[in-house]
Scaffold this motif. Structure first.
Motif, PDB file in Angstrom:
ATOM      1  N   SER B   9      -2.575  -2.307   3.042  1.00 22.83           N
ATOM      2  CA  SER B   9      -1.448  -3.176   2.651  1.00 22.83           C
ATOM      3  C   SER B   9      -1.911  -4.537   2.167  1.00 22.83           C
ATOM      4  O   SER B   9      -1.338  -5.094   1.221  1.00 22.83           O
ATOM      5  CB  SER B   9      -0.503  -3.396   3.836  1.00 22.83           C
ATOM      6  N   ALA B  10      -2.937  -5.091   2.822  1.00 20.04           N
ATOM      7  CA  ALA B  10      -3.413  -6.425   2.429  1.00 20.04           C
ATOM      8  C   ALA B  10      -3.991  -6.381   1.018  1.00 20.04           C
ATOM      9  O   ALA B  10      -3.771  -7.289   0.215  1.00 20.04           O
ATOM     10  CB  ALA B  10      -4.457  -6.928   3.421  1.00 20.04           C
ATOM     11  N   ILE B  12      -3.192  -4.212  -1.332  1.00 17.72           N
ATOM     12  CA  ILE B  12      -2.073  -3.993  -2.254  1.00 17.72           C
ATOM     13  C   ILE B  12      -1.303  -5.299  -2.453  1.00 17.72           C
ATOM     14  O   ILE B  12      -0.929  -5.646  -3.572  1.00 17.72           O
ATOM     15  CB  ILE B  12      -1.171  -2.855  -1.733  1.00 17.72           C
ATOM     16  N   ALA B  13      -1.115  -6.035  -1.356  1.00 17.95           N
ATOM     17  CA  ALA B  13      -0.403  -7.312  -1.444  1.00 17.95           C
ATOM     18  C   ALA B  13      -1.142  -8.307  -2.325  1.00 17.95           C
ATOM     19  O   ALA B  13      -0.552  -9.222  -2.875  1.00 17.95           O
ATOM     20  CB  ALA B  13      -0.210  -7.896  -0.044  1.00 17.95           C
ATOM     21  N   LEU B  14      -2.454  -8.120  -2.456  1.00 19.61           N
ATOM     22  CA  LEU B  14      -3.258  -9.039  -3.266  1.00 19.61           C
ATOM     23  C   LEU B  14      -3.590  -8.457  -4.642  1.00 19.61           C
ATOM     24  O   LEU B  14      -4.444  -8.978  -5.351  1.00 19.61           O
ATOM     25  CB  LEU B  14      -4.534  -9.412  -2.502  1.00 19.61           C
ATOM     26  N   VAL B  45     -10.639  -9.334   4.715  1.00 22.21           N
ATOM     27  CA  VAL B  45      -9.395  -9.525   3.975  1.00 22.21           C
ATOM     28  C   VAL B  45      -9.542 -10.609   2.913  1.00 22.21           C
ATOM     29  O   VAL B  45      -8.921 -10.533   1.855  1.00 22.21           O
ATOM     30  CB  VAL B  45      -8.234  -9.817   4.949  1.00 22.21           C
ATOM     31  N   TRP B  46     -10.402 -11.602   3.178  1.00 22.49           N
ATOM     32  CA  TRP B  46     -10.531 -12.681   2.184  1.00 22.49           C
ATOM     33  C   TRP B  46     -11.181 -12.183   0.899  1.00 22.49           C
ATOM     34  O   TRP B  46     -11.112 -12.835  -0.130  1.00 22.49           O
ATOM     35  CB  TRP B  46     -11.282 -13.879   2.768  1.00 22.49           C
ATOM     36  N   LEU B  47     -11.805 -11.004   0.950  1.00 26.03           N
ATOM     37  CA  LEU B  47     -12.434 -10.447  -0.253  1.00 26.03           C
ATOM     38  C   LEU B  47     -11.550  -9.427  -0.966  1.00 26.03           C
ATOM     39  O   LEU B  47     -11.943  -8.854  -1.981  1.00 26.03           O
ATOM     40  CB  LEU B  47     -13.764  -9.775   0.114  1.00 26.03           C
ATOM     41  N   GLU B  48     -10.349  -9.182  -0.419  1.00 32.34           N
ATOM     42  CA  GLU B  48      -9.463  -8.217  -1.071  1.00 32.34           C
ATOM     43  C   GLU B  48      -8.856  -8.812  -2.331  1.00 32.34           C
ATOM     44  O   GLU B  48      -8.603 -10.020  -2.364  1.00 32.34           O
ATOM     45  CB  GLU B  48      -8.345  -7.770  -0.112  1.00 32.34           C
ATOM     46  N   ILE B 333      -8.909 -12.114  12.907  1.00 37.36           N
ATOM     47  CA  ILE B 333      -9.037 -13.547  12.672  1.00 37.36           C
ATOM     48  C   ILE B 333      -8.115 -13.898  11.505  1.00 37.36           C
ATOM     49  O   ILE B 333      -8.273 -13.351  10.403  1.00 37.36           O
ATOM     50  CB  ILE B 333     -10.499 -13.913  12.356  1.00 37.36           C
ATOM     51  N   SER B 334      -7.143 -14.794  11.758  1.00 36.14           N
ATOM     52  CA  SER B 334      -6.123 -14.991  10.725  1.00 36.14           C
ATOM     53  C   SER B 334      -5.582 -16.404  10.741  1.00 36.14           C
ATOM     54  O   SER B 334      -6.061 -17.260  11.473  1.00 36.14           O
ATOM     55  CB  SER B 334      -4.989 -13.994  10.950  1.00 36.14           C
ATOM     56  N   GLY B 340     -10.925 -14.665   6.864  1.00 34.80           N
ATOM     57  CA  GLY B 340      -9.989 -13.933   7.703  1.00 34.80           C
ATOM     58  C   GLY B 340     -10.206 -12.446   7.580  1.00 34.80           C
ATOM     59  O   GLY B 340     -10.574 -11.937   6.521  1.00 34.80           O
ATOM     60  N   GLY B 341      -9.975 -11.749   8.687  1.00 33.77           N
ATOM     61  CA  GLY B 341     -10.103 -10.299   8.646  1.00 33.77           C
ATOM     62  C   GLY B 341     -10.310  -9.721  10.013  1.00 33.77           C
ATOM     63  O   GLY B 341     -10.082 -10.384  11.026  1.00 33.77           O
ATOM     64  N   ALA B 363      -9.340 -22.444   6.177  1.00 30.83           N
ATOM     65  CA  ALA B 363      -9.255 -22.208   4.736  1.00 30.83           C
ATOM     66  C   ALA B 363      -9.043 -23.520   3.996  1.00 30.83           C
ATOM     67  O   ALA B 363      -9.501 -23.714   2.873  1.00 30.83           O
ATOM     68  CB  ALA B 363      -8.115 -21.237   4.433  1.00 30.83           C
TER      69      ALA B 363
END
Lengths: 155, 505
Positions: B9-10, B12-14, B45-48, B333-334, B340-341, B363
């Motif tokens: 989902s993350a 796709i959201a990005l 997640v920060w690399l998505e 971690i968010s 984050g991830g 961030a």
């Protein structure tokens, strides 16, 4: 006012779930998926099928955020208000959108195009602020992107 | 050439879907042959959206890919991050529960089996129920949903209980802000959860399972529903699990937006079709749970960790960890954090290392002011508590809880009084109404906080007293733990409440 679905149609939909253990939530989800809301005739039919009182069925419907709300706009924007998104400025972002649209939470624009609702966590906490737009996940949002989305919804 | 694109989902959201479309058309335009595989998330997640290219020498990572990057990517001109598994955030992890997440096609049972899946279940099929439960006890696994109750002891209670039927219920109502491990696992490696539930069935004598997933997770619901169908077709579910003659059935159920249904007894009421109201305990769900029958209610991560415990042995798993916190914990971690991830590691890492070193600080680049650990009911820790090792008892001793291991980072622009007020307001909104301390207390809590913020200093004692009543008098963790964020904010950051720290006279 949308035309109400026929009782027989609702009853048939209910009947499809009766063999399940605990069929109430699956029935309510199916009704909401089919009609966008729980039709007014449904509680009595559910009560009949599950051997419950109408008050008990009403109690269940009114308990859950997903079922309790009246019909909404053509598009639904659910903005996350939970802590992780707040840490990325979600509260100010949402406030700007609501002010620009002249809405409060759960409000629908006068043209019926867009409902803005709160949601508490979408599991997109490492890429906030996040939202669901008609069920599609969106992340790393900002006020400009939200304004653009709202514009598209109302176009 | 193989191209892996995350369908988490993350991702796709990005924008992963637009990247995928650009990849497909880019391949066609260039007449390139490539196998495009959808995978779960690697957790970075920060690399998505993360795209991984394998030209035969292993998977090379490309982070934050946009559709505009695709021509350069396909022509070998885009800068890579090197081998995915050599990226420090990934390389430093101990991936047991999430070993396959991001690696395999989540909906390929053959990929799953080829990467170590089903080995645990095959072993469990040769064991008695008692031996299965003993293995879980020996692993030291504790409930990953937050309460930290030993999973093996819960299973044993259900195993020994008398009942016409028994049930395995998976709590996938992951409503805590800052947590997304359940979602990531269900989207990225759903068969692990299914396998864990089948083993739980074998260990306790249950033949029916339910996974209760929150409606805010539409992707996870869709993936799990497909996975259950595939598992049934592949003989992992049904009347004859892997040809053993033993049966186990599984059904996905969807929640309806009530946070309190993450509490196990409220979840059971909801599953039965009632209002999601908390039940008084006793009776324990292990004795009288779903429809009054003995029921295991376990979190997604607890159940999804069971297969690796059986595949590699209880001792292997128990070797990781600290004190009575055994094994690994998937840290999420968010919030306002650079990297984050999801980071799975053995228990025991100090909080400061997680936030500053693994997470890379905020961030925004500003100093970290507070971290909320364990969701909306978890305490806020300032940097003065960064030495606390990540473990159940260690956090309890520091006045907090690890909950579902979500860590939400805030920079120095946060208004901690607003966060305390939010915690109370959230409790008031989501209270099921069964017990007075939560139903009334949360409303009064918001009012009392407003009085404090209006300058009424005497209301502080009232708030503390109210929190004490909620903590001791509430039926479940919603009312019982809301005082954690409220009081930790008040004690750690009094200046935000217009209260200056007391000056020693």
């Amino acid at each position: 006012m949308e035309p109400q679905p026929a009782q027989s149609e609702i009853a048939a939909l209910i009947a499809r779930h009766l063999t399940r253990e605990g069929p109430m939530l699956p029935i309510l989800h199916a009704l909401r998926e089919a009609y966008g809301q729980i039709p007014g005739a449904a509680p009595a039919l559910i009560a009949e099928a599950l051997n419950l009182s109408r008050a008990e069925v009403h109690g269940v419907i009114s308990f859950y955020h997903d079922f309790a709300r009246a019909p909404q706009g053509r598009h639904l924007l659910q903005i996350c208000r939970a802590e992780a998104c707040q840490a990325m400025g979600a509260a100010e972002m949402a406030e700007r959108l609501l002010t620009a649209l002249g809405l409060d939470w759960h409000g629908t624009t006068p043209d019926g195009a867009l409902t803005v609702a709160p949601v508490y966590c979408l599991g997109l906490c490492a890429c906030g602020p996040a939202a669901l737009y008609d069920g599609a996940p969106l992340a790393r949002l900002n006020a400009a992107r939200l304004a653009q989305l709202a514009g598209e919804a109302r176009a | 050439m193989r191209i892996h694109v995350s369908m988490d989902s993350a991702a796709i959201a990005l924008g992963a879907e637009a990247v995928l479309a650009a990849l497909r058309s880019g391949l066609e335009e260039r007449g390139l042959e490539a196998e495009v595989i959808r995978v779960g998330s690697r957790g970075m997640v920060w690399l998505e959206p993360l795209v991984e290219l394998d030209r035969g020498g292993g998977r090379i990572a490309y982070g934050g890919v946009t559709p505009g990057d695709v021509p350069a990517l396909l022509e070998g001109r885009l800068d890579s991050l090197g081998p995915t598994e050599a990226i420090p955030f990934f390389a430093r992890q101990t991936r047991l529960t999430f070993a396959r997440c991001g690696v395999i096609d989540p909906l390929s049972l053959s990929d799953y089996a080829a990467q170590g899946g089903l080995a645990g279940l095959r072993r469990a099929l040769g064991m008695t129920a008692e031996a299965i439960v003993d293995e879980v006890k020996l692993s030291g696994l504790r409930g990953r949903g937050g309460a930290g109750f030993p999973t093996g002891i819960k299973w044993d209670t259900v195993r020994l209980a008398q009942g016409a039927r028994k049930y395995i219920v998976c709590n996938a109502d992951e409503g805590d802000s800052g947590t997304f491990a359940d979602r990531m696992l269900m989207e990225g490696d759903p068969f692990t959860l299914i396998e864990g539930m089948v083993i739980a069935g074998l260990g306790t004598g249950a033949a029916q399972g339910y996974v209760y997933i929150r409606s805010e997770y539409p992707r996870a619901i869709a993936v799990m529903e497909q996975a259950v169908d595939l598992a049934r077709a592949g003989g992992l579910l049904g009347p004859d699990v892997l040809g053993s003659g033993r049966g186990f059935e599984l059904e996905i159920r969807v929640g309806a937006g009530a946070y309190v249904c993450g509490e196990e007894t409220a979840l059971l009421n909801s599953l039965e079709g009632r209002r999601g109201v908390v039940r008084a305990k006793p009776p324990l769900p292990a004795l009288e749970g779903f429809l009054g029958c003995p029921t295991v209610v376990n979190n997604v991560l607890s159940l999804a960790t069971v297969p690796v415990i059986f595949a590699r042995g209880a001792a292997f798993y128990a070797d990781f960890g600290l004190g009575r916190s055994r094994g690994t914990i998937p840290l999420q971690i968010s919030g306002n954090v650079k990297h984050g991830g999801l980071f799975e590691t053995a228990f025991g890492m100090p909080l400061g290392t997680i936030i500053e070193d693994i997470g890379g600080g905020t961030a925004s680049g500003r100093p970290v002011r507070a971290v909320q650990i364990g969701g909306p009911l978890g305490a806020y820790f300032g940097p003065d508590k960064f030495a606390t090792p990540f473990g159940y008892e260690e956090f309890d001793g520091a006045g907090g809880l690890i909950g579902h291991a979500g860590l939400v980072v805030f920079d120095d622009s946060v208004d901690m009084a607003a966060m305390a007020r939010f915690a109370m307001a959230f409790c008031a909104l989501e209270s099921c109404g069964k017990c007075t301390p939560c139903r009334i207390g949360a409303v009064r809590g918001v009012e009392t906080l407003d009085r404090i913020l209006a300058g009424e200093r005497a209301a502080v004692a009232l708030l503390e007293d109210l929190c004490e009543t909620m903590r001791l008098g509430s039926l479940c963790a919603l009312g019982g733990f809301t005082p954690y964020p409220v009081l930790s904010a008040l004690e750690g950051f009094p200046e935000d409440f217009g209260i200056l720290p007391e000056v020693a006279e």
